[in-house]
Scaffold this active site. Structure first.
Site, mmCIF file in Angstrom:
data_model
loop_
_atom_site.group_PDB
_atom_site.id
_atom_site.type_symbol
_atom_site.label_atom_id
_atom_site.label_comp_id
_atom_site.label_asym_id
_atom_site.label_seq_id
_atom_site.Cartn_x
_atom_site.Cartn_y
_atom_site.Cartn_z
ATOM 1 N N HIS A 135 -110.525 -55.919 91.149
ATOM 2 C CA HIS A 135 -110.219 -57.354 91.051
ATOM 3 C C HIS A 135 -110.902 -58.030 92.242
ATOM 4 O O HIS A 135 -111.020 -57.421 93.315
ATOM 5 C CB HIS A 135 -108.691 -57.503 91.139
ATOM 6 C CG HIS A 135 -108.177 -58.881 90.897
ATOM 7 N ND1 HIS A 135 -108.249 -59.881 91.845
ATOM 8 C CD2 HIS A 135 -107.553 -59.420 89.816
ATOM 9 C CE1 HIS A 135 -107.696 -60.974 91.344
ATOM 10 N NE2 HIS A 135 -107.265 -60.731 90.125
ATOM 11 N N ASP A 212 -104.667 -51.058 96.158
ATOM 12 C CA ASP A 212 -104.245 -52.305 95.526
ATOM 13 C C ASP A 212 -103.302 -51.910 94.388
ATOM 14 O O ASP A 212 -103.743 -51.460 93.332
ATOM 15 C CB ASP A 212 -105.483 -53.048 95.001
ATOM 16 C CG ASP A 212 -105.099 -54.281 94.203
ATOM 17 O OD1 ASP A 212 -103.892 -54.545 94.049
ATOM 18 O OD2 ASP A 212 -106.008 -54.973 93.717
ATOM 19 N N GLN A 215 -100.962 -53.888 90.022
ATOM 20 C CA GLN A 215 -100.624 -53.610 88.617
ATOM 21 C C GLN A 215 -99.792 -52.347 88.473
ATOM 22 O O GLN A 215 -99.532 -51.914 87.353
ATOM 23 C CB GLN A 215 -101.898 -53.492 87.764
ATOM 24 C CG GLN A 215 -102.753 -54.740 87.685
ATOM 25 C CD GLN A 215 -102.105 -55.855 86.848
ATOM 26 O OE1 GLN A 215 -101.091 -55.662 86.180
ATOM 27 N NE2 GLN A 215 -102.685 -57.044 86.918
ATOM 28 N N LYS A 238 -95.922 -60.107 89.502
ATOM 29 C CA LYS A 238 -96.366 -59.198 88.433
ATOM 30 C C LYS A 238 -95.243 -58.227 88.077
ATOM 31 O O LYS A 238 -95.428 -57.345 87.229
ATOM 32 C CB LYS A 238 -97.578 -58.393 88.883
ATOM 33 C CG LYS A 238 -98.698 -59.193 89.493
ATOM 34 C CD LYS A 238 -99.812 -59.451 88.532
ATOM 35 C CE LYS A 238 -101.007 -59.998 89.282
ATOM 36 N NZ LYS A 238 -101.950 -60.667 88.416
ATOM 37 N N CYS A 378 -111.108 -62.009 86.699
ATOM 38 C CA CYS A 378 -111.393 -61.855 88.143
ATOM 39 C C CYS A 378 -112.045 -60.505 88.428
ATOM 40 O O CYS A 378 -111.764 -59.877 89.465
ATOM 41 C CB CYS A 378 -110.140 -62.016 89.000
ATOM 42 S SG CYS A 378 -109.419 -63.638 88.907
#
Ligand SMILES: Cc1ncc(COP(=O)(O)O)c(C=O)c1O
Length: 422
Positions: A135, A212, A215, A238, A378
């Site tokens: 991303h 990261d 998600q 999220k 993105c």
């Protein structure tokens, strides 16, 4: 009436999803023909009543400045804020609450590491590795820090099926590598990356790794000690929590040597006319008035996830994903990105249809109250690698029901009948 055989297939309605769905007032605003099929969960999740109530309760009962007042209410707001930190920290297995910094978002968390830590540990000729599926939030901050220091940005490329091609990233653990930043789960391909394999090899070579986890936290188990990552970034919105708050986990030695990016009240120890010293962690990295309602909402989202059970969430989403992948892969002219094996995926499916622009599909979907996403998500460098400018993306949450897969299939059928009439 649909002619797609997969639409006619009667799926077992997942009772648990139906029950979970009842907790989400926004989804229940719409009914009958107006029912909202929200399949844009990778962008942001909906919020359960429990989280909404916790935020409302904050303003009705607890609101006062955090870390700043000596009266009882201010004491309560401070205690509640710190309890929220503890809850979120424990959820990802952080050994100490102080290792969990509240930020604005995953984006801010990553920028803090790039500017506040990595910049001070990079020299010209050093290498920073990312993957070809990041991303922009986990790419652009590293681009800048490499430009600023003369370091080289290197990419772990992808295999045909959208997995990381670690075998061909031969220089990944080389002496020149100073940092690795990678996503746990791709927000386009849905693929779950082998982050543990990378952190293990990186630890042997003394290379810090940022994950990261935007998600993954709240969707699949994430334990920072088990993963042995140096930094981990994620966002509350999220995972059924509020917007405007995220988190950064860091190993104690890394956070201790991190320079604050944002300066001001609350993060200082002593302030002179020309020089200041920093407060201890976590305050050093949380300048300004803390986001009390955000932290309470974040912790309440964790409570909510725990009340359902991460395993239940995972199995509902995995079942939906498997069924959607099966149904979609039987459509003529579809291209699905990422591995087709639902075991290797989170609930995110990106695809394209021959001869139809993704925006057209999303628009037709919108007209039927099917909320899906089209665009580059993105992830422009990933799009280039896929040879596309955009994809359609459907992403699932535990409140989605099988009927919504059917709604998506009908949208595809309509799009094909308009743009590719036989
Ligand atoms: C994989 C990934 N990383 C980072 C981000 C950025 O998250 P936020 O916008 O909450 O900062 C996103 C948001 O879509 C994402 O999917």
């Amino acid at each position: 009436m649909s002619t797609n055989p997969y639409i006619k297939q009667t799926f077992n309605i997942q009772k648990q999803s139906q029950l979970i769905r009842k907790d989400f007032p926004l989804l229940n605003l719409y009914s009958g023909d107006n029912q909202l099929h929200y399949l844009d969960n990778a962008a942001t999740s909906q919020k359960p009543q429990q989280v909404i109530d916790a935020i409302s309760d904050c303003y009705q009962r607890v609101n006062a400045p955090v870390h700043r007042g000596l009266y009882a209410l201010a004491d309560e707001s401070t205690t509640t804020y710190e309890k929220s930190r503890k809850k979120v920290a424990q959820f990802i297995g952080a050994p100490q609450s102080e290792q969990l910094i509240f930020t604005l978002s995953a984006t801010e968390s990553i920028n803090m590491v790039a500017q506040g830590w990595l910049k001070h540990h990079l020299n010209a000729g050093d290498k920073v590795w990312v993957t070809g599926m990041e991303h922009h939030a986990n790419l652009v901050p590293w681009q800048r820090v490499c430009k600023e220091t003369g370091a080289e940005l290197c990419f772990i490329e992808l295999t045909e099926d959208g997995s990381l091609d670690l075998d061909n990233a031969t220089e990944l653990y080389s002496e020149k590598t100073r940092f690795i930043a990678m996503s746990h789960v791709s927000n386009v391909l849905g693929v779950i990356n082998p982050v543990k394999e990378v952190t293990q090899r990186a630890a042997q070579a003394g290379i810090p790794v940022l994950i990261d986890a935007t998600q993954s936290v709240g969707h699949i188990p994430v334990d920072v000690v088990e993963l042995d990552c140096d930094f981990l970034a994620f966002s509350a919105h999220k995972m059924y929590g509020p917007t405007g708050i995220g988190a950064l986990y860091g190993k104690a030695d890394k956070l201790a040597t991190m320079e604050p990016m944002l300066l001001g009240g609350g993060m200082v120890d002593e302030v002179g006319d020309y020089e200041s010293s920093w407060a201890s962690l976590p305050s050093k990295l949380e300048a300004g008035s803390p986001n009390l309602a955000g932290a309470i909402g974040f912790a309440s989202a964790v409570d909510y996830i725990e009340s359902i059970g991460l395993q239940t969430i995972e199995s509902i989403v995995s079942e939906l994903t498997e069924k959607a992948l099966f149904a979609l892969s039987n459509i003529n002219g579809i291209k699905i990105y990422g591995p087709l094996d639902s075991e290797r995926r989170e609930g995110i499916i990106s695809f394209n249809l021959d001869g139809i622009h993704p925006h057209d599909i999303a628009q037709i979907a919108g007209e039927s109250n099917v909320a899906i996403r089209s665009g580059h998500h993105c992830c422009q460098p990933l799009m280039r690698r896929l040879g596309e400018v955009a994809t359609v993306r459907a992403s699932f949450a535990p409140y989605n029901i099988e009927e919504e897969i059917n709604a998506l299939l009908e949208v595809i059928e309509t799009a094909q009948s308009i743009f590719m009439p036989r």
